[in-house]
Design a protein around this motif. Structure first.
Motif, PDB file in Angstrom:
ATOM      1  N   GLU A 175       0.855  -1.193   0.000  1.00  0.00           N
ATOM      2  CA  GLU A 175       0.000   0.000   0.000  1.00  0.00           C
ATOM      3  C   GLU A 175       0.885   1.235   0.000  1.00  0.00           C
ATOM      4  OE1 GLU A 175      -4.119   0.497   2.133  1.00  0.00           O
ATOM      5  OE2 GLU A 175      -2.666  -0.432   3.471  1.00  0.00           O
ATOM      6  N   MET A 176       0.493   2.236  -0.790  1.00  0.00           N
ATOM      7  CA  MET A 176       1.215   3.508  -0.809  1.00  0.00           C
ATOM      8  C   MET A 176       0.202   4.637  -0.672  1.00  0.00           C
ATOM      9  SD  MET A 176       3.588   2.319  -3.994  1.00  0.00           S
ATOM     10  CE  MET A 176       2.181   1.401  -4.635  1.00  0.00           C
ATOM     11  N   HIS A 177       0.427   5.541   0.305  1.00  0.00           N
ATOM     12  CA  HIS A 177      -0.421   6.703   0.514  1.00  0.00           C
ATOM     13  C   HIS A 177       0.434   7.958   0.375  1.00  0.00           C
ATOM     14  CE1 HIS A 177      -2.200   3.419   2.989  1.00  0.00           C
ATOM     15  NE2 HIS A 177      -3.337   3.866   2.503  1.00  0.00           N
ATOM     16  N   ALA A 178      -0.180   9.037  -0.094  1.00  0.00           N
ATOM     17  CA  ALA A 178       0.586  10.280  -0.232  1.00  0.00           C
ATOM     18  C   ALA A 178      -0.356  11.474  -0.272  1.00  0.00           C
ATOM     19  CB  ALA A 178       1.461  10.257  -1.479  1.00  0.00           C
ATOM     20  N   SER A 179       0.214  12.643  -0.003  1.00  0.00           N
ATOM     21  CA  SER A 179      -0.555  13.878  -0.067  1.00  0.00           C
ATOM     22  C   SER A 179      -0.803  14.318  -1.504  1.00  0.00           C
ATOM     23  CB  SER A 179       0.179  14.977   0.704  1.00  0.00           C
ATOM     24  OG  SER A 179       1.520  15.090   0.238  1.00  0.00           O
ATOM     25  N   GLY A 180      -0.064  13.734  -2.445  1.00  0.00           N
ATOM     26  CA  GLY A 180      -0.252  14.030  -3.861  1.00  0.00           C
ATOM     27  C   GLY A 180       0.395  12.952  -4.713  1.00  0.00           C
ATOM     28  N   VAL A 181       0.006  12.881  -5.972  1.00  0.00           N
ATOM     29  CA  VAL A 181       0.540  11.837  -6.853  1.00  0.00           C
ATOM     30  C   VAL A 181       2.060  11.902  -6.938  1.00  0.00           C
ATOM     31  CG1 VAL A 181       0.550  10.969  -9.228  1.00  0.00           C
ATOM     32  CG2 VAL A 181      -1.594  11.722  -8.211  1.00  0.00           C
ATOM     33  N   ALA A 182       2.598  13.120  -6.972  1.00  0.00           N
ATOM     34  CA  ALA A 182       4.044  13.275  -7.107  1.00  0.00           C
ATOM     35  C   ALA A 182       4.795  12.746  -5.885  1.00  0.00           C
ATOM     36  CB  ALA A 182       4.394  14.740  -7.335  1.00  0.00           C
ATOM     37  N   ASN A 183       4.093  12.593  -4.755  1.00  0.00           N
ATOM     38  CA  ASN A 183       4.747  12.126  -3.528  1.00  0.00           C
ATOM     39  C   ASN A 183       4.624  10.621  -3.320  1.00  0.00           C
ATOM     40  OD1 ASN A 183       3.267  15.070  -2.406  1.00  0.00           O
ATOM     41  ND2 ASN A 183       5.489  14.868  -2.578  1.00  0.00           N
ATOM     42  N   LEU A 184       3.909   9.918  -4.202  1.00  0.00           N
ATOM     43  CA  LEU A 184       3.795   8.466  -4.070  1.00  0.00           C
ATOM     44  C   LEU A 184       5.164   7.821  -4.229  1.00  0.00           C
ATOM     45  CD1 LEU A 184       0.523   7.690  -6.071  1.00  0.00           C
ATOM     46  CD2 LEU A 184       0.913   7.207  -3.640  1.00  0.00           C
ATOM     47  N   GLN A 185       5.535   6.988  -3.297  1.00  0.00           N
ATOM     48  CA  GLN A 185       6.832   6.319  -3.342  1.00  0.00           C
ATOM     49  C   GLN A 185       6.634   4.821  -3.149  1.00  0.00           C
ATOM     50  OE1 GLN A 185       9.723   8.001  -0.681  1.00  0.00           O
ATOM     51  NE2 GLN A 185       9.121  10.105  -1.127  1.00  0.00           N
ATOM     52  N   LYS A 186       7.338   4.044  -3.991  1.00  0.00           N
ATOM     53  CA  LYS A 186       7.285   2.595  -3.869  1.00  0.00           C
ATOM     54  C   LYS A 186       8.501   2.108  -3.089  1.00  0.00           C
ATOM     55  CE  LYS A 186       4.921   1.977  -8.324  1.00  0.00           C
ATOM     56  NZ  LYS A 186       4.995   1.364  -9.674  1.00  0.00           N
ATOM     57  N   PRO A 187       8.312   1.157  -2.201  1.00  0.00           N
ATOM     58  CA  PRO A 187       9.489   0.578  -1.530  1.00  0.00           C
ATOM     59  C   PRO A 187      10.351  -0.169  -2.540  1.00  0.00           C
ATOM     60  CG  PRO A 187       7.498  -0.641  -0.958  1.00  0.00           C
ATOM     61  CD  PRO A 187       7.056   0.552  -1.747  1.00  0.00           C
ATOM     62  N   SER A 188      11.621  -0.304  -2.245  1.00  0.00           N
ATOM     63  CA  SER A 188      12.543  -0.972  -3.169  1.00  0.00           C
ATOM     64  C   SER A 188      12.230  -2.459  -3.237  1.00  0.00           C
ATOM     65  CB  SER A 188      13.986  -0.771  -2.705  1.00  0.00           C
ATOM     66  OG  SER A 188      14.218  -1.479  -1.494  1.00  0.00           O
ATOM     67  N   ASP A 189      12.698  -3.091  -4.311  1.00  0.00           N
ATOM     68  CA  ASP A 189      12.511  -4.537  -4.466  1.00  0.00           C
ATOM     69  C   ASP A 189      13.152  -5.294  -3.307  1.00  0.00           C
ATOM     70  OD1 ASP A 189      11.267  -3.906  -6.824  1.00  0.00           O
ATOM     71  OD2 ASP A 189      12.918  -4.543  -8.117  1.00  0.00           O
ATOM     72  N   GLU A 190      14.306  -4.805  -2.838  1.00  0.00           N
ATOM     73  CA  GLU A 190      15.003  -5.473  -1.745  1.00  0.00           C
ATOM     74  C   GLU A 190      14.171  -5.446  -0.468  1.00  0.00           C
ATOM     75  OE1 GLU A 190      16.341  -3.298  -3.813  1.00  0.00           O
ATOM     76  OE2 GLU A 190      17.749  -4.602  -4.893  1.00  0.00           O
ATOM     77  N   ILE A 191      13.554  -4.290  -0.196  1.00  0.00           N
ATOM     78  CA  ILE A 191      12.729  -4.178   1.012  1.00  0.00           C
ATOM     79  C   ILE A 191      11.496  -5.069   0.890  1.00  0.00           C
ATOM     80  CG2 ILE A 191      11.218  -2.600   2.285  1.00  0.00           C
ATOM     81  CD1 ILE A 191      13.261  -0.411   1.846  1.00  0.00           C
ATOM     82  N   ILE A 192      10.869  -5.078  -0.286  1.00  0.00           N
ATOM     83  CA  ILE A 192       9.686  -5.915  -0.476  1.00  0.00           C
ATOM     84  C   ILE A 192      10.049  -7.385  -0.292  1.00  0.00           C
ATOM     85  CG2 ILE A 192       7.909  -6.639  -2.104  1.00  0.00           C
ATOM     86  CD1 ILE A 192       8.084  -3.881  -3.387  1.00  0.00           C
ATOM     87  N   SER A 193      11.180  -7.800  -0.865  1.00  0.00           N
ATOM     88  CA  SER A 193      11.589  -9.204  -0.750  1.00  0.00           C
ATOM     89  C   SER A 193      11.846  -9.594   0.699  1.00  0.00           C
ATOM     90  CB  SER A 193      12.847  -9.452  -1.591  1.00  0.00           C
ATOM     91  OG  SER A 193      13.328 -10.769  -1.408  1.00  0.00           O
ATOM     92  N   THR A 194      12.541  -8.707   1.441  1.00  0.00           N
ATOM     93  CA  THR A 194      12.871  -9.006   2.830  1.00  0.00           C
ATOM     94  C   THR A 194      11.627  -9.240   3.674  1.00  0.00           C
ATOM     95  OG1 THR A 194      14.915  -7.726   2.704  1.00  0.00           O
ATOM     96  CG2 THR A 194      14.013  -8.104   4.900  1.00  0.00           C
ATOM     97  N   HIS A 195      10.569  -8.489   3.375  1.00  0.00           N
ATOM     98  CA  HIS A 195       9.362  -8.553   4.196  1.00  0.00           C
ATOM     99  C   HIS A 195       8.241  -9.370   3.549  1.00  0.00           C
ATOM    100  CE1 HIS A 195      11.054  -5.663   7.021  1.00  0.00           C
ATOM    101  NE2 HIS A 195      11.503  -4.999   5.975  1.00  0.00           N
ATOM    102  N   SER A 196       8.566 -10.076   2.476  1.00  0.00           N
ATOM    103  CA  SER A 196       7.576 -10.955   1.838  1.00  0.00           C
ATOM    104  C   SER A 196       7.726 -12.354   2.408  1.00  0.00           C
ATOM    105  CB  SER A 196       7.769 -10.972   0.311  1.00  0.00           C
ATOM    106  OG  SER A 196       7.481  -9.716  -0.249  1.00  0.00           O
ATOM    107  N   THR A 197       6.998 -12.604   3.469  1.00  0.00           N
ATOM    108  CA  THR A 197       7.073 -13.927   4.107  1.00  0.00           C
ATOM    109  C   THR A 197       5.858 -14.784   3.769  1.00  0.00           C
ATOM    110  OG1 THR A 197       6.069 -13.019   6.119  1.00  0.00           O
ATOM    111  CG2 THR A 197       8.471 -13.053   5.997  1.00  0.00           C
ATOM    112  N   GLY A 198       4.904 -14.209   3.047  1.00  0.00           N
ATOM    113  CA  GLY A 198       3.750 -14.999   2.631  1.00  0.00           C
ATOM    114  C   GLY A 198       4.140 -15.982   1.534  1.00  0.00           C
ATOM    115  N   ILE A 199       3.850 -17.239   1.729  1.00  0.00           N
ATOM    116  CA  ILE A 199       4.251 -18.289   0.787  1.00  0.00           C
ATOM    117  C   ILE A 199       3.027 -18.875   0.100  1.00  0.00           C
ATOM    118  CG2 ILE A 199       5.409 -20.511   0.512  1.00  0.00           C
ATOM    119  CD1 ILE A 199       7.283 -18.238   1.242  1.00  0.00           C
ATOM    120  N   ILE A 200       3.092 -18.948  -1.231  1.00  0.00           N
ATOM    121  CA  ILE A 200       2.083 -19.647  -2.025  1.00  0.00           C
ATOM    122  C   ILE A 200       2.712 -20.944  -2.505  1.00  0.00           C
ATOM    123  CG2 ILE A 200       0.679 -19.589  -4.118  1.00  0.00           C
ATOM    124  CD1 ILE A 200       0.523 -16.582  -3.840  1.00  0.00           C
TER     125      ILE A 200
END
Length: 334
Positions: A175-200
């Motif tokens: 999820e990404m929230h921001a005060s404006g479209v220009a402020n939307l920031q995505k977490p890095s792939d490394e951060i997403i991978s580190t915290h992706s513990t859900g297994i399919i």
């Protein structure tokens, strides 16, 4: 005595503006959903296994990561992310995995070992307070994951046997929230991978009944040096063997990256340059039928002798010179 005073008045002013902090938060959730799909294959090595990962409800999810500033936000965007292994190891053999994209989905390579597949939503307009929550909090989401198609290429070296196991994928919901479209920031792939513990987990069942091979991987057809007056319809043939140690049902077909502008019945036209083409044909050893493809069926182990022919074809633009072209023989197992 007259005294003159020069009075200099310095006016000091400052415009006071309230400093607005750009609000942006990123949250990574792990869904408790699991996949019910499976991978089943029953045939010879060298075949293809295909499956579709159907969309899953995110449903109840657990917060694993949060970063950003609390405040009023006006836009929200979400992203489902999957990390799919590029290789499934079965009996010490590497089975290559190839995903195919769907609308709004991007596929990249992460850490050499994984495909990273992202599906990003449209930006939503909201008016709400946002900020970090306590890790481990749960929340219910109505969003779904994207449909993903997978292809597994079984190597010829996988020996006859039955193999059972699971293909494990990592997934997360961002999820990404921001005060404006220009402020939307995505977490890095490394951060997403580190915290992706859900297994399919996708169960697989591979029943390898045999294997096939060809006598050669490179075939050259040389028409030699010819006078233009006798070159048209000059035909050359070569043979190779297709060996299977069990029954087989396979489709053999010719393809080329340099197709001729003219089409020819009963074969594949390959451009050779200088205005000349080659008509390539396969000969089915079962019935001697000729064409650019055919189905070869056998209920027992056998060695099949395949004939490949090339016939030169003159056009209105034909000229003298060196001619060359190439094509590939694709063998798929049904």
């Amino acid at each position: 005595m007259l005294k003159f005073f020069i009075i200099i008045i310095v006016l000091l002013g400052a415009a006071m503006h309230q400093c607005a902090m750009a609000t942006s938060t990123q949250l990574i959730w792990n869904s408790n959903s699991t996949n019910s799909g499976n991978l089943n294959y029953d045939g010879i090595s060298g075949g293809i296994v295909r499956t579709e990962l159907k969309p899953l409800d995110i449903g109840r999810a657990t917060l694993k990561y949060c970063n950003g500033f609390a405040g009023l936000v006006y836009v929200r965007q979400t992203m489902t992310v999957m990390f799919i292994p590029r290789v499934l190891v079965v009996n010490n053999e590497n089975i290559a995995i190839t995903p195919s994209s769907t609308p709004n989905t991007t596929i990249g390579i992460f850490d050499n070992d994984y495909y990273i597949i992202k599906t990003t939503s449209q930006v939503q307009n909201v008016n709400e307070q946002a900020g970090c929550q306590s890790l481990g909090n749960g929340y219910y989401f109505g969003e779904k994951t994207s449909r993903i198609n997978l292809k597994l290429s079984i190597p010829n070296s996988l020996v006859v046997n039955s193999y059972l196991g699971k293909l494990s994928l990592k997934s997360s919901f961002v999820e990404m929230h921001a005060s404006g479209v220009a402020n939307l920031q995505k977490p890095s792939d490394e951060i997403i991978s580190t915290h992706s513990t859900g297994i399919i987990s996708i169960p697989y069942s591979l029943n390898i009944t045999g294997s096939c091979s060809t006598s050669t991987t490179d075939i050259a057809i040389d028409h030699g040096s010819l006078h233009p007056s006798v070159a048209n319809n000059n035909e050359k043939k070569v043979t190779f063997t297709f060996n299977c140690d069990s029954g087989v049902n396979a489709t053999l077909g010719l393809v080329t990256n340099n197709p001729s502008t003219l089409t020819y019945p009963g074969g594949l036209g390959v451009a050779l340059g200088q205005g000349w083409n080659s008509l390539l044909k396969l000969v089915n050893p079962d019935n001697n039928e000729q064409g650019s493809s055919f189905i070869l069926s056998s209920s027992i182990a056998a060695s099949h002798t395949i004939t490949l022919s090339s016939t030169l074809q003159e056009t209105a633009l034909s000229d003298t010179g060196s001619l060359n072209g190439s094509a590939m023989l694709m063998i798929s197992f049904n």
